[in-house]
Design a protein around this motif. Sequence first.
Motif, PDB file in Angstrom:
ATOM      1  N   LEU A 184       0.827  -1.206   0.000  1.00  0.00           N
ATOM      2  CA  LEU A 184       0.000   0.000   0.000  1.00  0.00           C
ATOM      3  C   LEU A 184       0.862   1.257   0.000  1.00  0.00           C
ATOM      4  O   LEU A 184       0.609   2.205  -0.759  1.00  0.00           O
ATOM      5  CB  LEU A 184      -0.929   0.002   1.215  1.00  0.00           C
ATOM      6  N   LYS A 185       1.899   1.270   0.844  1.00  0.00           N
ATOM      7  CA  LYS A 185       2.776   2.444   0.917  1.00  0.00           C
ATOM      8  C   LYS A 185       3.562   2.613  -0.385  1.00  0.00           C
ATOM      9  O   LYS A 185       3.707   3.732  -0.900  1.00  0.00           O
ATOM     10  CB  LYS A 185       3.740   2.300   2.098  1.00  0.00           C
ATOM     11  N   ALA A 186       4.070   1.498  -0.941  1.00  0.00           N
ATOM     12  CA  ALA A 186       4.858   1.566  -2.171  1.00  0.00           C
ATOM     13  C   ALA A 186       4.011   2.017  -3.353  1.00  0.00           C
ATOM     14  O   ALA A 186       4.447   2.814  -4.193  1.00  0.00           O
ATOM     15  CB  ALA A 186       5.497   0.212  -2.460  1.00  0.00           C
ATOM     16  N   MET A 187       2.778   1.536  -3.442  1.00  0.00           N
ATOM     17  CA  MET A 187       1.883   1.948  -4.522  1.00  0.00           C
ATOM     18  C   MET A 187       1.532   3.424  -4.391  1.00  0.00           C
ATOM     19  O   MET A 187       1.432   4.148  -5.396  1.00  0.00           O
ATOM     20  CB  MET A 187       0.617   1.094  -4.506  1.00  0.00           C
ATOM     21  N   ASP A 188       1.341   3.875  -3.165  1.00  0.00           N
ATOM     22  CA  ASP A 188       1.004   5.267  -2.929  1.00  0.00           C
ATOM     23  C   ASP A 188       2.145   6.191  -3.340  1.00  0.00           C
ATOM     24  O   ASP A 188       1.919   7.279  -3.888  1.00  0.00           O
ATOM     25  CB  ASP A 188       0.661   5.468  -1.452  1.00  0.00           C
TER      26      ASP A 188
ATOM     27  N   LEU B 225       1.657  -2.710  -8.651  1.00  0.00           N
ATOM     28  CA  LEU B 225       2.577  -3.626  -7.988  1.00  0.00           C
ATOM     29  C   LEU B 225       1.880  -4.926  -7.593  1.00  0.00           C
ATOM     30  O   LEU B 225       0.686  -4.960  -7.341  1.00  0.00           O
ATOM     31  CB  LEU B 225       3.174  -2.971  -6.739  1.00  0.00           C
ATOM     32  N   SER B 226       2.668  -5.983  -7.531  1.00  0.00           N
ATOM     33  CA  SER B 226       2.175  -7.284  -7.094  1.00  0.00           C
ATOM     34  C   SER B 226       3.375  -8.116  -6.656  1.00  0.00           C
ATOM     35  O   SER B 226       4.447  -8.035  -7.261  1.00  0.00           O
ATOM     36  CB  SER B 226       1.432  -7.997  -8.229  1.00  0.00           C
ATOM     37  N   PHE B 227       3.196  -8.911  -5.614  1.00  0.00           N
ATOM     38  CA  PHE B 227       4.299  -9.747  -5.157  1.00  0.00           C
ATOM     39  C   PHE B 227       4.533 -10.922  -6.104  1.00  0.00           C
ATOM     40  O   PHE B 227       5.508 -11.647  -5.964  1.00  0.00           O
ATOM     41  CB  PHE B 227       4.043 -10.240  -3.733  1.00  0.00           C
ATOM     42  N   GLN B 228       3.639 -11.109  -7.071  1.00  0.00           N
ATOM     43  CA  GLN B 228       3.859 -12.127  -8.102  1.00  0.00           C
ATOM     44  C   GLN B 228       3.219 -11.653  -9.401  1.00  0.00           C
ATOM     45  O   GLN B 228       2.067 -11.242  -9.428  1.00  0.00           O
ATOM     46  CB  GLN B 228       3.252 -13.468  -7.692  1.00  0.00           C
ATOM     47  N   THR B 229       3.987 -11.694 -10.485  1.00  0.00           N
ATOM     48  CA  THR B 229       3.463 -11.332 -11.799  1.00  0.00           C
ATOM     49  C   THR B 229       4.024 -12.292 -12.843  1.00  0.00           C
ATOM     50  O   THR B 229       5.131 -12.816 -12.682  1.00  0.00           O
ATOM     51  CB  THR B 229       3.811  -9.874 -12.152  1.00  0.00           C
ATOM     52  N   ILE B 230       3.265 -12.531 -13.884  1.00  0.00           N
ATOM     53  CA  ILE B 230       3.654 -13.505 -14.909  1.00  0.00           C
ATOM     54  C   ILE B 230       3.649 -12.843 -16.287  1.00  0.00           C
ATOM     55  O   ILE B 230       2.730 -12.089 -16.621  1.00  0.00           O
ATOM     56  CB  ILE B 230       2.699 -14.719 -14.904  1.00  0.00           C
TER      57      ILE B 230
END
Length: 269
Positions: free
Chosen positions: A173-177, A183-188
């Motif tokens: 939440l803080k990083a997106m703000d 952002l996502s902790f997993q992306t493909i």
Amino acid sequence: MRILQLLLVTLMSFGITWSGVHAEETKVKDNEKKLEIPNSVLDISKDNTYPNPSQDVPYLQPSELSQELIDSSNVKIENPKLIKIFNESNISPSPVAIGYRATIYLGQWPLSYESSETSVNWEYQKINTNYTDNRGGKMPQQIHYRQEAQKNIKGGLTSKVENAEDVKEMMMLKAMDKTKLPLSFQTIVGAGTKKDQVYNVPVKKLGYLYAYTPAVSEKGKVTYGEVYLVLKGKNVKIVVKNVTSQGIGAWIPVQDHVSFLYTASDRPR
């Protein structure tokens, strides 16, 4: 059993109930300048052959009661899951509550996350290499990005902490703000994903086009504490005891974005 019965009677006397999972949600507040994305980074959300689920984590808006409880706390509370519990509670003053005193232990929680440093590594993980051999050619050739194999890019916390999923959610939440990036902790990135942008390979050269997934490096500290619901007469408040803080970091991949690096060489790499 006797203790449980006394606790239930106390809760009922104060009109406290814990209901189903329903909470009002709003979008993350836009109070930071948008991060400038380099020209070498392209959005592949419309081109990705693997449809990543949206990771827009909403800001959980506290109810009026929740806000009163948060304001009464001696320690800052930001954990969305704890706020959800407050949102699901209902406290109705009752005449029989006069003179009652109760302290209800709600458990140990990660209460808040304070960000100290947020940065982006645009070449976090290499996911693909395209090349063209034009050493025997008489005219420049072209090369463009095409994903050869599906890649699963995972982020994570840099150290072990209690209630890791709650901590990850607060950090994201803080990083997106701060970055305004998806952002996502997993992306493909799916096999066959491609972009039409072309790069010229000169005569007598080998052309290499490298593709990377960017990721945000988020660093700060998380605060833990034991949370108690304290009832005294008709008043109710939150008291946090045994407060501790721990430094923490995380890598959070940028979803559906690829960073490109093109180079021409005389020899194979």
